[in-house]
Design an enzyme around this catalytic site. Structure first.
Site, PDB file in Angstrom:
ATOM      1  N   LYS A 257      -6.126  -6.457  -4.479  1.00 57.62           N
ATOM      2  CA  LYS A 257      -6.930  -5.279  -4.154  1.00 57.62           C
ATOM      3  C   LYS A 257      -7.783  -4.946  -5.372  1.00 57.62           C
ATOM      4  O   LYS A 257      -7.266  -4.775  -6.467  1.00 57.62           O
ATOM      5  CB  LYS A 257      -6.020  -4.093  -3.800  1.00 57.62           C
ATOM      6  CG  LYS A 257      -6.756  -2.746  -3.685  1.00 57.62           C
ATOM      7  CD  LYS A 257      -5.835  -1.602  -3.266  1.00 57.62           C
ATOM      8  CE  LYS A 257      -6.548  -0.241  -3.328  1.00 57.62           C
ATOM      9  NZ  LYS A 257      -5.661   0.884  -2.957  1.00 57.62           N
ATOM     10  N   ASP A 262     -11.193   4.757  -6.782  1.00 63.13           N
ATOM     11  CA  ASP A 262     -10.811   5.283  -5.467  1.00 63.13           C
ATOM     12  C   ASP A 262     -10.905   6.808  -5.471  1.00 63.13           C
ATOM     13  O   ASP A 262      -9.991   7.496  -5.908  1.00 63.13           O
ATOM     14  CB  ASP A 262      -9.377   4.823  -5.124  1.00 63.13           C
ATOM     15  CG  ASP A 262      -8.932   5.310  -3.748  1.00 63.13           C
ATOM     16  OD1 ASP A 262      -9.792   5.796  -2.983  1.00 63.13           O
ATOM     17  OD2 ASP A 262      -7.733   5.171  -3.443  1.00 63.13           O
ATOM     18  N   LYS A 269      -9.707  12.773  -2.610  1.00 53.37           N
ATOM     19  CA  LYS A 269      -8.483  13.074  -3.361  1.00 53.37           C
ATOM     20  C   LYS A 269      -8.654  14.362  -4.149  1.00 53.37           C
ATOM     21  O   LYS A 269      -9.768  14.679  -4.573  1.00 53.37           O
ATOM     22  CB  LYS A 269      -8.212  11.951  -4.379  1.00 53.37           C
ATOM     23  CG  LYS A 269      -7.675  10.665  -3.798  1.00 53.37           C
ATOM     24  CD  LYS A 269      -7.365   9.676  -4.913  1.00 53.37           C
ATOM     25  CE  LYS A 269      -6.939   8.332  -4.363  1.00 53.37           C
ATOM     26  NZ  LYS A 269      -5.666   8.364  -3.627  1.00 53.37           N
ATOM     27  N   ASP A 280      -7.133   1.283  -9.641  1.00 50.74           N
ATOM     28  CA  ASP A 280      -6.953   0.816  -8.267  1.00 50.74           C
ATOM     29  C   ASP A 280      -7.441  -0.617  -8.054  1.00 50.74           C
ATOM     30  O   ASP A 280      -7.431  -1.120  -6.929  1.00 50.74           O
ATOM     31  CB  ASP A 280      -7.653   1.785  -7.301  1.00 50.74           C
ATOM     32  CG  ASP A 280      -6.883   1.967  -5.997  1.00 50.74           C
ATOM     33  OD1 ASP A 280      -5.709   1.593  -5.952  1.00 50.74           O
ATOM     34  OD2 ASP A 280      -7.485   2.468  -5.029  1.00 50.74           O
ATOM     35  N   ASP A 339      -8.914   7.408   2.650  1.00 53.73           N
ATOM     36  CA  ASP A 339      -8.170   7.153   1.412  1.00 53.73           C
ATOM     37  C   ASP A 339      -7.159   6.021   1.596  1.00 53.73           C
ATOM     38  O   ASP A 339      -6.567   5.547   0.631  1.00 53.73           O
ATOM     39  CB  ASP A 339      -7.477   8.442   0.943  1.00 53.73           C
ATOM     40  CG  ASP A 339      -7.072   8.384  -0.514  1.00 53.73           C
ATOM     41  OD1 ASP A 339      -7.522   7.460  -1.216  1.00 53.73           O
ATOM     42  OD2 ASP A 339      -6.315   9.277  -0.948  1.00 53.73           O
ATOM     43  N   GLU A 341      -7.781   3.004   2.032  1.00 57.61           N
ATOM     44  CA  GLU A 341      -8.856   2.015   2.006  1.00 57.61           C
ATOM     45  C   GLU A 341      -8.399   0.636   1.548  1.00 57.61           C
ATOM     46  O   GLU A 341      -8.994  -0.371   1.917  1.00 57.61           O
ATOM     47  CB  GLU A 341      -9.987   2.514   1.095  1.00 57.61           C
ATOM     48  CG  GLU A 341      -9.835   2.240  -0.409  1.00 57.61           C
ATOM     49  CD  GLU A 341      -8.621   2.897  -1.045  1.00 57.61           C
ATOM     50  OE1 GLU A 341      -8.105   3.879  -0.475  1.00 57.61           O
ATOM     51  OE2 GLU A 341      -8.169   2.426  -2.108  1.00 57.61           O
ATOM     52  N   ARG A 343      -5.855  -1.214   2.259  1.00 51.68           N
ATOM     53  CA  ARG A 343      -5.437  -2.127   3.335  1.00 51.68           C
ATOM     54  C   ARG A 343      -6.646  -2.664   4.093  1.00 51.68           C
ATOM     55  O   ARG A 343      -6.618  -3.781   4.623  1.00 51.68           O
ATOM     56  CB  ARG A 343      -4.445  -1.396   4.256  1.00 51.68           C
ATOM     57  CG  ARG A 343      -4.991  -0.162   4.919  1.00 51.68           C
ATOM     58  CD  ARG A 343      -3.892   0.777   5.400  1.00 51.68           C
ATOM     59  NE  ARG A 343      -3.299   1.559   4.304  1.00 51.68           N
ATOM     60  CZ  ARG A 343      -2.312   2.438   4.451  1.00 51.68           C
ATOM     61  NH1 ARG A 343      -1.788   2.651   5.630  1.00 51.68           N
ATOM     62  NH2 ARG A 343      -1.850   3.104   3.412  1.00 51.68           N
TER      63      ARG A 343
END
Ligand code: BES
Ligand code: MN
Ligand code: ZN
Length: 489
Positions: A257, A262, A269, A280, A339, A341, A343
């Site tokens: 990933k 993020d 967030k 991230d 959020d 995201e 996956r």
């Protein structure tokens, strides 16, 4: 870091420091004994008074000891002799290196690392790697640095050059991943993350192909592209290859990933949770670091690295709640939370790995806060569709000395991601078991290949330093991935 070995007796070594080891109960190792005798008992007196107990990573600095050539002796606790492992050897050497790196000794300074000349090859390698990693911090943009990496280290004469060289490679691989995580999101965004992977490829000698947005569109990676649409920065996907095995050998795919920042997107967030979200892309950083190490070690295996790099932002074309995305394999995904995201990025990256010939897959992702709730900040969550492959991965992590724990993949969690309008939705029914519902989504994109998912949201980034590691990026799982790709001895 320059390395050498020495056969000079410890009392005559001219160095900024000599690092020696003491086991639990105050049992001195060889070099510690020699220095103790030469100094007429400086170390053993500290053992008698209880100042030195030999507890793991206990650090005692003795300045200007009499009768010896070194400027200082650093006594590092090694813990129980019987419990000595790659993990404890790594941490002991890293603790020593971090302690010595806290001040500037000058570039000519040399450090004799004589923890225990009797260690077997695997502990030697880990100690060298630890020394490499422990002295490098997150002070990338400080005018006056907090840490001064050791430029020259000297190891026992009895230690073979091969273990020292491979230890250096492991250390460099971890430090590469750490640095990429520690770089601010203004410096590392999808294009520059891809450029960093390309640079690593050039240095270590593996091949790489980068897909820009036009190519990603042509390749039907519309789930990944949707996440990046709110950002002014273009998305990228990189495919790296190290074909060290024969044609018939299976290809292991490492998939990372790479969300370079993020914000949460429209499901934004809270400010406090956003600050560390440069981490991230730690899954991608681990893949780049591992590919670097695997290629440098010239491992006789076929390994593919795939990273999906996007920035999750709020913009006038941000993907929305309720949007339905079609991933590369045709699966439709309804967006319930922007959020969740990671996956969505991995969905397409996993499809690419499968289509590019992956026989077995490991993915790494800072995927869920739920995994941190479940396992804390020091343990990686493991989820799988194949127990045999999972055991290989767990064994590699255990050997490398990185803590992992498996979570169940019961079918009920798969039920939770059913959608009323699309094949699936990108969140579960509620908060509970969030690490597993996320893994259940990923499972839909691996086409039944043996697959292991590593949720590194906790251990990839430290809020507080440890004795053997600065706060910030950790390079977690780089050593485990390299170990996984090493043929059994
Ligand atoms: N990148 C985060 C997960 C994360 C949390 C990483 C803490 C590192 C430290 C991920 O994209 C995320 O936001 N996950 C959500 C999922 C939820 C919306 C279903 C989460 O865990 O809250
Ligand atoms: Mn998120
Ligand atoms: Zn994320």
């Amino acid at each position: 870091m320059q390395t050498d070995t020495t056969n000079t007796s410890p009392e005559s070594i001219k160095a900024a420091a000599i690092v020696v080891g003491v086991y639990a109960g105050g049992e001195l190792t060889g070099a510690a004994k020699r220095l103790d005798t030469a100094t007429e008992g400086v170390i053993s007196r500290l053992v008698e008074t209880g100042d030195i107990k030999g507890k793991a990573n206990e650090t005692t600095t003795i300045l200007a000891p009499a009768n010896v050539a070194t400027d200082r002796i650093v006594v590092i606790g090694l813990g129980d002799r019987e419990a000595m492992s790659r993990k404890t050897a790594f941490e002991a050497a890293a603790t020593a290196a971090k302690s010595l790196a806290s001040r500037d000794h000058g570039t000519d300074a040399s450090f004799a690392m004589l923890l225990d000349e009797e260690w077997p090859v695997d502990l030697r390698e880990s100690a060298v790697a630890g020394a490499c990693v422990g002295c490098v911090g997150q002070d990338l943009y400080q005018g006056s640095k907090s840490m001064f990496p050791l430029a020259n280290t000297v190891w026992p004469e009895s230690w073979d050059k091969t273990s020292i060289q491979s230890g250096l490679i492991l250390g460099d691989a971890v430090n590469l991943a750490k640095r990429l995580v520690n770089e601010p999101p203004s410096a590392i965004y999808p294009e520059t993350l891809a450029a960093a992977a390309e640079q690593a490829a050039g240095e270590a000698g593996f091949s790489i192909e980068t897909w820009d947005e036009k190519r990603l569109d042509a390749e039907r990676c519309h789930s990944l592209l949707a996440v990046g649409r709110g950002s002014a920065k273009e998305s990228r996907l990189c495919i790296m290859r190290h074909m060290g095995g024969s044609k018939e050998d299976p290809t292991i795919a490492l998939v990372g990933k790479g969300v370079t920042f993020d914000s949460g997107g429209l499901s934004i967030k809270p400010s406090a949770g956003m600050l560390t979200m440069k981490c991230d892309m730690a899954g991608s950083a681990a893949v780049i670091g591992a590919m670097y190490g695997i290629a440098k070690l010239k491992l006789p295996v076929n390994v593919m690295g795939v990273i999906g790099a996007v920035e999750n932002m709020v913009g006038r074309d941000s993907y929305r709640l309720g949007d339905v995305l079609t991933a590369r394999n045709g699966t439709t995904i309804e967006v319930h939370n922007t959020d969740a995201e990671g996956r969505l990025v991995l969905a397409d990256a996993l499809c690419v790995a499968v289509d590019e010939g992956a026989d077995k897959i490991v993915d790494l992702a800072t995927l869920t806060g739920a995994c941190v709730v479940a396992l804390g900040e020091d343990i990686v969550g493991v989820m799988t569709n194949n127990e045999e492959w999972c055991n290989d991965v767990k064994k590699a992590a255990d050997t490398a000395g990185e803590a992992v724990w498996q979570l169940p993949m019961s079918p009920e969690f798969g039920e939770q991601i059913k959608s009323k309008v699309a094949d699936i939705k990108n969140v579960g029914a509620g908060r509970w078991g969030g690490a597993i519902t996320a893994a259940k989504l990923l499972e839909r994109f691996v086409d039944d290949r043996p697959w292991v998912h590593l949720d590194i949201a906790g251990p990839s980034f430290l809020d507080k330093p440890k004795s053997w590691h600065d706060a910030g990026g950790t390079g977690v799982m780089v050593r485990s991935l390299i170990e996984l790709c090493r043929p059994e001895a």
